[in-house]
Design an enzyme around this catalytic site. Structure first.
Site, PDB file in Angstrom:
ATOM      1  N   LYS A  39       0.880  -1.172   0.000  1.00  0.00           N
ATOM      2  CA  LYS A  39       0.000   0.000   0.000  1.00  0.00           C
ATOM      3  C   LYS A  39       0.916   1.220   0.000  1.00  0.00           C
ATOM      4  CE  LYS A  39      -4.030   0.852   2.187  1.00  0.00           C
ATOM      5  NZ  LYS A  39      -5.052   0.949   1.154  1.00  0.00           N
TER       6      LYS A  39
HETATM    7  N1  PPE Z   1      -7.577  -2.202  -2.949  1.00  0.00           N
HETATM    8  C1  PPE Z   1      -7.026  -0.976  -2.818  1.00  0.00           C
HETATM    9  C2  PPE Z   1      -6.301  -0.397  -3.965  1.00  0.00           C
HETATM   10  C3  PPE Z   1      -7.151  -0.306  -1.600  1.00  0.00           C
HETATM   11  O1  PPE Z   1      -6.590   0.893  -1.472  1.00  0.00           O
HETATM   12  C4  PPE Z   1      -7.866  -0.896  -0.547  1.00  0.00           C
HETATM   13  C5  PPE Z   1      -8.029  -0.183   0.756  1.00  0.00           C
HETATM   14  C6  PPE Z   1      -8.443  -2.157  -0.733  1.00  0.00           C
HETATM   15  C7  PPE Z   1      -8.269  -2.792  -1.949  1.00  0.00           C
HETATM   16  C8  PPE Z   1      -9.204  -2.872   0.346  1.00  0.00           C
HETATM   17  O2  PPE Z   1      -8.360  -3.278   1.392  1.00  0.00           O
HETATM   18  P1  PPE Z   1      -8.887  -3.429   2.891  1.00  0.00           P
HETATM   19  O3  PPE Z   1      -9.182  -2.069   3.383  1.00  0.00           O
HETATM   20  O4  PPE Z   1      -7.781  -4.104   3.609  1.00  0.00           O
HETATM   21  O5  PPE Z   1     -10.103  -4.263   2.832  1.00  0.00           O
HETATM   22  N2  PPE Z   1      -8.096   1.213   0.631  1.00  0.00           N
HETATM   23  C9  PPE Z   1      -7.909   2.047   1.803  1.00  0.00           C
HETATM   24  C10 PPE Z   1      -7.656   3.472   1.369  1.00  0.00           C
HETATM   25  C11 PPE Z   1      -8.791   4.083   0.613  1.00  0.00           C
HETATM   26  C12 PPE Z   1      -8.511   5.453   0.151  1.00  0.00           C
HETATM   27  O6  PPE Z   1      -9.054   5.770  -0.893  1.00  0.00           O
HETATM   28  O7  PPE Z   1      -7.793   6.227   0.803  1.00  0.00           O
HETATM   29  C13 PPE Z   1      -9.058   1.942   2.787  1.00  0.00           C
HETATM   30  O8  PPE Z   1     -10.133   1.448   2.427  1.00  0.00           O
HETATM   31  O9  PPE Z   1      -8.869   2.371   3.916  1.00  0.00           O
END
Ligand code: PPE
Length: 310
Positions: A159
């Site tokens: 991330k």
């Molecule tokens: N894909 C991406 C690209 C992503 O950024 C997130 C989280 C996910 C999948 C889902 O992951 P999880 O939260 O572990 O289920 N994105 C974070 C940031 C969002 C933002 O736009 O800033 C979040 O949901 O906190």
């Protein structure tokens, strides 16, 4: 998404006032996109704020840093404790938590290795990312003309802050075209994920989600949903998906910490299912079970909750 200020932000071991949480303009990450971050939510419960899979999120933060060869100067446990301390200092019942590991002020130039590694943890009350209306009734999506970053361009398993330029480009394109959110395909043409969420389809009772090898983040909401769906008796598979698999799905939804669980009404103007775009029964069942888990209403998933006050 607007957000309201809270009182304190944790920076490198100390709580500082919100307005004093500043960095130097020559911080490495600001120039080269070299940071890593997390998004975590805490929900109100009878035992105070319950932080959903806090330790797992901090482990992933460490893994993201490892991929970028950054050494986080705090252990996972120290970051877990710091998060709880920050919640208590801010007196919030529920919040979105944003830990960030960044390269600070010290050296310039592309070599990140000599730079100091700094850590901050900020949090604030935050409504669902794609809106309460989206959570209830679903959102409209567009397959982006931007491809998800190839894993040999950047490690998408991290991330990493710089990687989100890709997501932002797709998000802007979708919003300007009148959609709520974008779906990114990988360089091979398979579905990867949304700009900040994973995605799922339901077809003939089988729940599918793209594998991480398609460029999907190993999302913790995704992992939780896979467990919940299997516990509800549904077959769940990780499968390469084509964009036409999205158009032909009976149901589809996206998952993420910020967004939570959001049904898809349509993809590229093709309605999902035969309900006029309305959320399907399996999506609603999983969504309800997920909210039961995060709000501590189902003891089966109590291991996922870590309490700020305990
Ligand atoms: N894909 C991406 C690209 C992503 O950024 C997130 C989280 C996910 C999948 C889902 O992951 P999880 O939260 O572990 O289920 N994105 C974070 C940031 C969002 C933002 O736009 O800033 C979040 O949901 O906190």
């Amino acid at each position: 998404m607007p957000f309201e200020k809270t009182k304190k932000i944790w920076m490198d071991g100390a709580l500082v006032d919100w307005d004093d949480a500043r960095i130097h303009v020559l911080s490495h990450t600001l120039h080269y996109g070299s940071g890593v971050f997390e998004g975590i939510r805490a929900y109100p419960t009878d035992r105070g704020p319950a932080i959903f899979r806090l330790t797992d999120h901090m482990r992933r933060l460490h893994q993201s840093a490892h991929l970028l060869m950054m050494k986080v100067p705090f252990t996972v446990q120290e970051l877990v404790d710091a998060t709880k301390e920050t919640i208590r200092a801010n007196d919030v019942e529920s919040c979105y938590i944003r830990p960030l590991v960044y390269l600070g002020y010290g050296e310039m130039g592309l070599n990140p290795l000599p730079c100091p590694v700094n850590v901050s943890i900020a949090l604030w009350p935050w409504a669902s990312y794609l809106g309460d209306e989206g959570v209830r009734n679903g959102v409209r999506l567009q397959v982006s003309s931007w491809r998800r970053m190839d894993p040999n361009v950047m490690p998408v398993a991290a991330k990493g802050t710089g990687i989100y330029v890709n997501s932002s480009l797709a998000k802007v394109e979708a919003i300007k075209a009148g959609y709520d959110e974008a779906i990114l395909l990988n360089t091979l043409g398979y579905v990867a994920e949304c700009t900040g969420e994973n995605l799922f389809t339901v077809r003939d009772g089988v729940i599918s989600t793209p594998p991480t090898s398609s460029g999907a983040l190993d999302g913790l909401t995704r992992a939780s949903v896979m467990t919940i769906a299997r516990d509800l008796g549904y077959p769940v598979v990780e499968a390469k998906l084509l964009r036409s698999d999205l158009y032909l799905a009976d149901e589809a939804f996206l998952t993420g910490t910020a967004a939570e669980i959001v049904p898809m009404r349509s993809v590229d103007d093709r309605q999902i299912g035969d309900r006029g775009g309305d959320p399907g029964p399996i999506t609603k069942e999983i969504q309800a079970a997920y909210f039961d888990a995060v709000y501590a209403r189902n003891p089966k998933y109590s291991d996922w909750l870590e309490y700020a006050d305990e």
